[in-house]
Design an enzyme around this catalytic site. Structure first.
Site, short mmCIF file in Angstrom:
data_model
loop_
_atom_site.label_atom_id
_atom_site.label_comp_id
_atom_site.label_asym_id
_atom_site.label_seq_id
_atom_site.Cartn_x
_atom_site.Cartn_y
_atom_site.Cartn_z
N GLU A 276 29.44 17.20 64.26
CA GLU A 276 30.71 17.50 63.71
C GLU A 276 31.11 16.38 63.02
O GLU A 276 31.54 15.29 63.25
CB GLU A 276 31.58 17.68 64.65
CG GLU A 276 31.29 18.90 65.58
CD GLU A 276 32.10 19.09 66.95
OE1 GLU A 276 32.91 19.55 66.96
OE2 GLU A 276 31.36 18.59 68.10
N ASP B 94 32.03 13.66 65.38
CA ASP B 94 30.92 12.85 65.97
C ASP B 94 30.75 11.65 64.91
O ASP B 94 30.01 10.71 65.44
CB ASP B 94 29.62 13.78 66.07
CG ASP B 94 29.89 14.81 67.07
OD1 ASP B 94 30.44 14.63 67.90
OD2 ASP B 94 29.16 15.73 66.68
N HIS C 32 21.18 9.90 53.79
CA HIS C 32 20.36 8.70 54.16
C HIS C 32 21.17 7.84 55.24
O HIS C 32 20.45 7.49 56.12
CB HIS C 32 20.11 7.90 52.84
CG HIS C 32 19.61 6.68 52.82
ND1 HIS C 32 18.15 6.31 52.35
CD2 HIS C 32 19.99 5.38 53.45
CE1 HIS C 32 18.03 5.08 52.71
NE2 HIS C 32 18.87 4.47 53.33
N GLU C 33 22.53 7.57 54.72
CA GLU C 33 23.32 6.86 55.67
C GLU C 33 23.49 7.39 57.23
O GLU C 33 23.32 6.92 58.25
CB GLU C 33 24.66 6.65 54.81
CG GLU C 33 24.59 5.97 53.63
CD GLU C 33 23.78 4.67 53.57
OE1 GLU C 33 23.72 4.26 54.63
OE2 GLU C 33 23.35 4.25 52.44
N HIS D 120 20.79 6.35 59.23
CA HIS D 120 20.76 5.01 59.73
C HIS D 120 21.63 5.30 61.03
O HIS D 120 21.18 4.82 62.08
CB HIS D 120 21.53 4.23 58.78
CG HIS D 120 20.62 3.64 57.65
ND1 HIS D 120 19.23 3.25 57.84
CD2 HIS D 120 20.75 3.26 56.61
CE1 HIS D 120 18.75 2.87 56.71
NE2 HIS D 120 19.79 3.00 55.74
#
EC number: 3.4.24.48
Length: 202
Positions: free
Chosen positions: A9, A93, A142-143, A146
Site C-alpha cells: 500500500e 506500507d 528500483h528504489e 532497495h
C-alpha cells in the site's frame, strides 16, 4: 519461484516544486503518478507483488519538510515526517517522495535497504528526472526494490532482451525486468525480516 502474494500500500507525495513545475495542475501530476504506478505493477508482477496507490499527496501550498539537493538529508527528513505525521493519518506500507529539485551527484533516487514496513525507513526519494513515465516507473521500482532488500545488479545486467531494474544507473531502454538475483534478494528479505505489513491483503 514460489513467492507469496504480497501487497504494497503505497503513498506518493509530490513536493511543492513538482506542483510549480506542472503549472499548479493537480490533474497532470495525478495522471503522471497513476501511469508510473501502472508500470511499477507490471515490473512487480513477476515477484507476485501488487502495488496499490493508497494516496497521492501533493504539497500545493508548501513543503512539509526541507527538500534539499542532498538526497541523504531529504530522505532522512521525509522518513521522520512519515513516521510522525503520515503514518498517523493513513495506513500504508511505504511512502515515496517525488521531487522536482535536482539532486546532487547525478542522483535520480535514494532509498533505505531492507526497510519495507519500518515506520521511519520504509521510504524512498525520486527525482522527477524524465518526461517518460516508463523511466520514472523504473526509478521508483528500483528504489522500492532497495526497500525490499535488493542490492544492485551489475551495470550491464540483462534479462533476455530487457534491462535489469536494479542496475546501478538508469540506461534508457524499451523494456525492463527484475533479474534472478533481485528475486533471490527479495526472497532472502522475506525470510529474514518477515515484513508483515505487505503480507496482509489491503
Amino acid at each position: 519461484q514460489n513467492l507469496p502474494q504480497s501487497y504494497i500500500e503505497l503513498v506518493v507525495v509530490a513536493d511543492h516544486r513538482m506542483f510549480m513545475k506542472y503549472n499548479s495542475d493537480l490533474n497532470t501530476i495525478r495522471t503522471r503518478v497513476h501511469e508510473i504506478v501502472n508500470f511499477i505493477n507490471e515490473f512487480y508482477r513477476s515477484l507476485n507483488i501488487r502495488v496499490s496507490l493508497t494516496d497521492l499527496e501533493i504539497w500545493s501550498d508548501q513543503d512539509f519538510i526541507t527538500v534539499q539537493s542532498s538526497a541523504k538529508n531529504t530522505l532522512h527528513s521525509f522518513g521522520e515526517w512519515r513516521k510522525s505525521v503520515l503514518l498517523n493519518r493513513k495506513r500504508h506500507d511505504n511512502a515515496q517522495l517525488l521531487t522536482a529539485i535536482v539532486l546532487d551527484d547525478y542522483t535520480l533516487g535514494l532509498a533505505y535497504l531492507n526497510s519495507m514496513c519500518h515506520p521511519r525507513n520504509s521510504v524512498g526519494l525520486i527525482q522527477d528526472h524524465s518526461p517518460i513515465n516508463l523511466l520514472m516507473g523504473v526509478t521508483m521500482a528500483h528504489e522500492l526494490g532497495h526497500n525490499l532488500g535488493m542490492e544492485h545488479d551489475g551495470k550491464d545486467c540483462l534479462r533476455g532482451a530487457s534491462l535489469c531494474i536494479m542496475r546501478p544507473g538508469l540506461t534508457p531502454g524499451r523494456s525492463y525486468e527484475f533479474s534472478d538475483a533481485s528475486m533471490r534478494y527479495y526472497q532472502k528479505f522475506l525470510d529474514q525480516y518477515k515484513p508483515q505489513c505487505i503480507l496482509n491483503k489491503p
